[in-house]
Design a protein around this motif. Sequence first.
Motif, PDB file in Angstrom:
ATOM      1  N   THR A  68       0.943  -1.257   0.144  1.00  0.00           N
ATOM      2  CA  THR A  68      -0.054   0.068   0.050  1.00  0.00           C
ATOM      3  C   THR A  68       0.758   1.166  -0.058  1.00  0.00           C
ATOM      4  OG1 THR A  68      -0.100  -0.107   2.419  1.00  0.00           O
ATOM      5  CG2 THR A  68      -1.853  -1.169   1.001  1.00  0.00           C
ATOM      6  N   SER A  69       1.926   1.121   0.483  1.00  0.00           N
ATOM      7  CA  SER A  69       3.026   2.494   0.251  1.00  0.00           C
ATOM      8  C   SER A  69       3.447   2.658  -0.883  1.00  0.00           C
ATOM      9  CB  SER A  69       4.037   2.256   1.427  1.00  0.00           C
ATOM     10  OG  SER A  69       5.041   1.171   0.785  1.00  0.00           O
ATOM     11  N   ASN A  70       3.422   2.081  -1.948  1.00  0.00           N
ATOM     12  CA  ASN A  70       3.656   2.143  -3.387  1.00  0.00           C
ATOM     13  C   ASN A  70       2.491   2.397  -4.257  1.00  0.00           C
ATOM     14  OD1 ASN A  70       6.361   1.937  -2.894  1.00  0.00           O
ATOM     15  ND2 ASN A  70       6.038  -0.438  -3.538  1.00  0.00           N
ATOM     16  N   ALA A  71       1.229   2.692  -3.589  1.00  0.00           N
ATOM     17  CA  ALA A  71      -0.218   2.824  -4.481  1.00  0.00           C
ATOM     18  C   ALA A  71      -0.060   3.973  -5.242  1.00  0.00           C
ATOM     19  CB  ALA A  71      -1.287   2.722  -3.303  1.00  0.00           C
ATOM     20  N   ILE A  72      -0.982   3.747  -6.306  1.00  0.00           N
ATOM     21  CA  ILE A  72      -1.136   4.593  -7.152  1.00  0.00           C
ATOM     22  C   ILE A  72      -2.704   5.017  -7.446  1.00  0.00           C
ATOM     23  CG2 ILE A  72      -1.060   5.712  -9.736  1.00  0.00           C
ATOM     24  CD1 ILE A  72       1.789   4.288  -9.908  1.00  0.00           C
ATOM     25  N   ILE A  73      -3.274   5.987  -7.271  1.00  0.00           N
ATOM     26  CA  ILE A  73      -4.690   6.208  -7.495  1.00  0.00           C
ATOM     27  C   ILE A  73      -5.079   5.888  -9.099  1.00  0.00           C
ATOM     28  CG2 ILE A  73      -6.793   7.623  -7.445  1.00  0.00           C
ATOM     29  CD1 ILE A  73      -5.559   8.770  -4.875  1.00  0.00           C
ATOM     30  N   GLY A  74      -6.007   4.929  -9.323  1.00  0.00           N
ATOM     31  CA  GLY A  74      -6.271   4.711 -10.674  1.00  0.00           C
ATOM     32  C   GLY A  74      -7.486   5.347 -11.236  1.00  0.00           C
ATOM     33  N   GLY A  75      -8.484   5.661 -10.326  1.00  0.00           N
ATOM     34  CA  GLY A  75      -9.424   6.363 -10.794  1.00  0.00           C
ATOM     35  C   GLY A  75     -10.632   6.644  -9.576  1.00  0.00           C
ATOM     36  N   SER A  76     -11.664   7.343 -10.096  1.00  0.00           N
ATOM     37  CA  SER A  76     -12.692   7.645  -9.022  1.00  0.00           C
ATOM     38  C   SER A  76     -13.870   6.683  -9.025  1.00  0.00           C
ATOM     39  CB  SER A  76     -13.037   9.271  -9.030  1.00  0.00           C
ATOM     40  OG  SER A  76     -11.885   9.912  -8.767  1.00  0.00           O
ATOM     41  N   LEU A  77     -14.619   6.562  -8.162  1.00  0.00           N
ATOM     42  CA  LEU A  77     -15.943   5.575  -8.096  1.00  0.00           C
ATOM     43  C   LEU A  77     -17.071   6.578  -7.687  1.00  0.00           C
ATOM     44  CD1 LEU A  77     -14.400   2.639  -6.395  1.00  0.00           C
ATOM     45  CD2 LEU A  77     -14.924   3.000  -8.871  1.00  0.00           C
ATOM     46  N   TYR A  78     -17.980   6.361  -8.492  1.00  0.00           N
ATOM     47  CA  TYR A  78     -19.407   7.066  -7.776  1.00  0.00           C
ATOM     48  C   TYR A  78     -19.795   6.694  -6.535  1.00  0.00           C
ATOM     49  CZ  TYR A  78     -19.874   8.779 -12.639  1.00  0.00           C
ATOM     50  OH  TYR A  78     -19.617   9.419 -13.721  1.00  0.00           O
ATOM     51  N   SER A  79     -20.560   7.414  -5.630  1.00  0.00           N
ATOM     52  CA  SER A  79     -20.858   7.015  -4.286  1.00  0.00           C
ATOM     53  C   SER A  79     -22.202   7.573  -4.032  1.00  0.00           C
ATOM     54  CB  SER A  79     -19.763   7.473  -3.244  1.00  0.00           C
ATOM     55  OG  SER A  79     -19.507   8.903  -3.244  1.00  0.00           O
ATOM     56  N   GLU A  80     -22.577   7.396  -2.748  1.00  0.00           N
ATOM     57  CA  GLU A  80     -23.878   7.761  -2.347  1.00  0.00           C
ATOM     58  C   GLU A  80     -23.489   9.268  -2.160  1.00  0.00           C
ATOM     59  OE1 GLU A  80     -25.925   6.091   0.868  1.00  0.00           O
ATOM     60  OE2 GLU A  80     -25.868   3.971   0.052  1.00  0.00           O
ATOM     61  N   ASP A  81     -22.654   9.826  -1.495  1.00  0.00           N
ATOM     62  CA  ASP A  81     -22.167  11.268  -1.539  1.00  0.00           C
ATOM     63  C   ASP A  81     -21.858  11.875  -2.494  1.00  0.00           C
ATOM     64  OD1 ASP A  81     -22.514  10.841   1.596  1.00  0.00           O
ATOM     65  OD2 ASP A  81     -20.413  10.371   1.532  1.00  0.00           O
ATOM     66  N   ASN A  82     -21.366  11.342  -3.707  1.00  0.00           N
ATOM     67  CA  ASN A  82     -21.067  11.911  -5.034  1.00  0.00           C
ATOM     68  C   ASN A  82     -21.531  11.042  -5.972  1.00  0.00           C
ATOM     69  OD1 ASN A  82     -19.112  14.381  -4.055  1.00  0.00           O
ATOM     70  ND2 ASN A  82     -18.295  12.460  -3.180  1.00  0.00           N
ATOM     71  N   PRO A  83     -22.773  10.979  -6.269  1.00  0.00           N
ATOM     72  CA  PRO A  83     -23.508  10.376  -7.483  1.00  0.00           C
ATOM     73  C   PRO A  83     -23.241  10.951  -8.909  1.00  0.00           C
ATOM     74  CG  PRO A  83     -25.161  11.655  -6.503  1.00  0.00           C
ATOM     75  CD  PRO A  83     -23.742  12.031  -5.536  1.00  0.00           C
ATOM     76  N   ALA A  84     -23.240   9.924  -9.637  1.00  0.00           N
ATOM     77  CA  ALA A  84     -23.172  10.246 -11.036  1.00  0.00           C
ATOM     78  C   ALA A  84     -23.884  11.350 -11.601  1.00  0.00           C
ATOM     79  CB  ALA A  84     -23.530   8.963 -12.270  1.00  0.00           C
ATOM     80  N   PRO A  85     -23.084  12.386 -12.210  1.00  0.00           N
ATOM     81  CA  PRO A  85     -24.093  13.726 -12.539  1.00  0.00           C
ATOM     82  C   PRO A  85     -25.051  13.372 -14.023  1.00  0.00           C
ATOM     83  CG  PRO A  85     -21.880  14.001 -13.357  1.00  0.00           C
ATOM     84  CD  PRO A  85     -21.662  12.688 -12.641  1.00  0.00           C
ATOM     85  N   GLY A  86     -24.760  12.485 -14.484  1.00  0.00           N
ATOM     86  CA  GLY A  86     -25.625  11.877 -15.797  1.00  0.00           C
ATOM     87  C   GLY A  86     -26.239  10.603 -15.444  1.00  0.00           C
ATOM     88  N   SER A  87     -27.106  10.300 -16.618  1.00  0.00           N
ATOM     89  CA  SER A  87     -27.873   8.917 -16.576  1.00  0.00           C
ATOM     90  C   SER A  87     -28.021   8.321 -17.733  1.00  0.00           C
ATOM     91  CB  SER A  87     -29.042   8.980 -15.774  1.00  0.00           C
ATOM     92  OG  SER A  87     -29.885  10.070 -16.481  1.00  0.00           O
ATOM     93  N   SER A  88     -27.651   8.974 -19.002  1.00  0.00           N
ATOM     94  CA  SER A  88     -27.580   8.316 -20.227  1.00  0.00           C
ATOM     95  C   SER A  88     -26.031   7.956 -20.673  1.00  0.00           C
ATOM     96  CB  SER A  88     -28.164   9.246 -20.943  1.00  0.00           C
ATOM     97  OG  SER A  88     -28.172   8.754 -22.440  1.00  0.00           O
ATOM     98  N   ARG A  89     -26.289   6.848 -21.364  1.00  0.00           N
ATOM     99  CA  ARG A  89     -25.031   6.447 -21.953  1.00  0.00           C
ATOM    100  C   ARG A  89     -24.496   7.097 -23.282  1.00  0.00           C
ATOM    101  NH1 ARG A  89     -26.085   1.729 -25.455  1.00  0.00           N
ATOM    102  NH2 ARG A  89     -28.448   1.601 -25.720  1.00  0.00           N
ATOM    103  N   LYS A  90     -25.482   7.937 -23.527  1.00  0.00           N
ATOM    104  CA  LYS A  90     -25.073   8.899 -24.948  1.00  0.00           C
ATOM    105  C   LYS A  90     -24.888  10.401 -24.338  1.00  0.00           C
ATOM    106  CE  LYS A  90     -26.477   5.850 -28.068  1.00  0.00           C
ATOM    107  NZ  LYS A  90     -25.721   5.568 -28.994  1.00  0.00           N
ATOM    108  N   GLU A  91     -24.581  10.638 -23.132  1.00  0.00           N
ATOM    109  CA  GLU A  91     -23.990  11.987 -22.692  1.00  0.00           C
ATOM    110  C   GLU A  91     -22.618  11.821 -22.019  1.00  0.00           C
ATOM    111  OE1 GLU A  91     -27.059  13.472 -20.293  1.00  0.00           O
ATOM    112  OE2 GLU A  91     -26.507  11.837 -18.637  1.00  0.00           O
ATOM    113  N   ILE A  92     -22.168  13.200 -22.187  1.00  0.00           N
ATOM    114  CA  ILE A  92     -20.792  13.439 -21.347  1.00  0.00           C
ATOM    115  C   ILE A  92     -21.361  14.765 -20.531  1.00  0.00           C
ATOM    116  CG2 ILE A  92     -18.792  14.561 -21.343  1.00  0.00           C
ATOM    117  CD1 ILE A  92     -18.292  13.639 -24.182  1.00  0.00           C
ATOM    118  N   VAL A  93     -21.128  14.643 -19.164  1.00  0.00           N
ATOM    119  CA  VAL A  93     -21.697  15.642 -18.206  1.00  0.00           C
ATOM    120  C   VAL A  93     -20.299  15.841 -17.303  1.00  0.00           C
ATOM    121  CG1 VAL A  93     -23.118  16.128 -16.165  1.00  0.00           C
ATOM    122  CG2 VAL A  93     -24.110  14.672 -18.148  1.00  0.00           C
TER     123      VAL A  93
END
Length: 194
Positions: free
Chosen positions: A72-97
Amino acid sequence: MEMPELVRLLENIIRTGTVTEIDEENWRVRVQSGALEMTWLRWNAQRAGDFSIWIPPSVGEQVWMFCMGGNTSNAIIGGSLYSEDNPAPGSSRKEIVITAPDGARFRYDAETSDLQVSGIKSATLTASVKVTLDTPLVDCTELLRAKKLDITEGGDLRGNFTHIGGALKSNGVQVDDHAHGEVQSGGSWTKGTK
């Protein structure tokens, strides 16, 4: 290496956690993963070469980490995950938000070919040669201000207009200051505008 240690390392290869601190100057964050408070970690940059993108994580954002060799001391953050506190801002697979903390929102819907930008206070576009708006209609709902104006194919003016300062010319005649020939002086009024 004992089997329990090997299992622990394998389980630690990919971990999730929540950002607790941000060091913007050094592009690092601290992450809480279960009971473990991680050391300062680099976050994933979408591009970091000739093209470079700066979108730092925020406190409370859920992330996933790749821990090389399970360490864990050599960890690199790969990306983010949606969560209840920070939900997805969009809902369609045809949009960028894309949203920002001040309420700004950038949305493109590929199904309707519609681009929307909202929640911003100002926008600046600087070009050293030219900006082209190639569309049948540009609709400005409020004040349109230009330092210079050059209309090449005519059009219509509607509503009230006030001319202040400078000369106003039409087809070579200065409308706001010109004379008429063959007009008698006195109180007579020749035909035309008043």
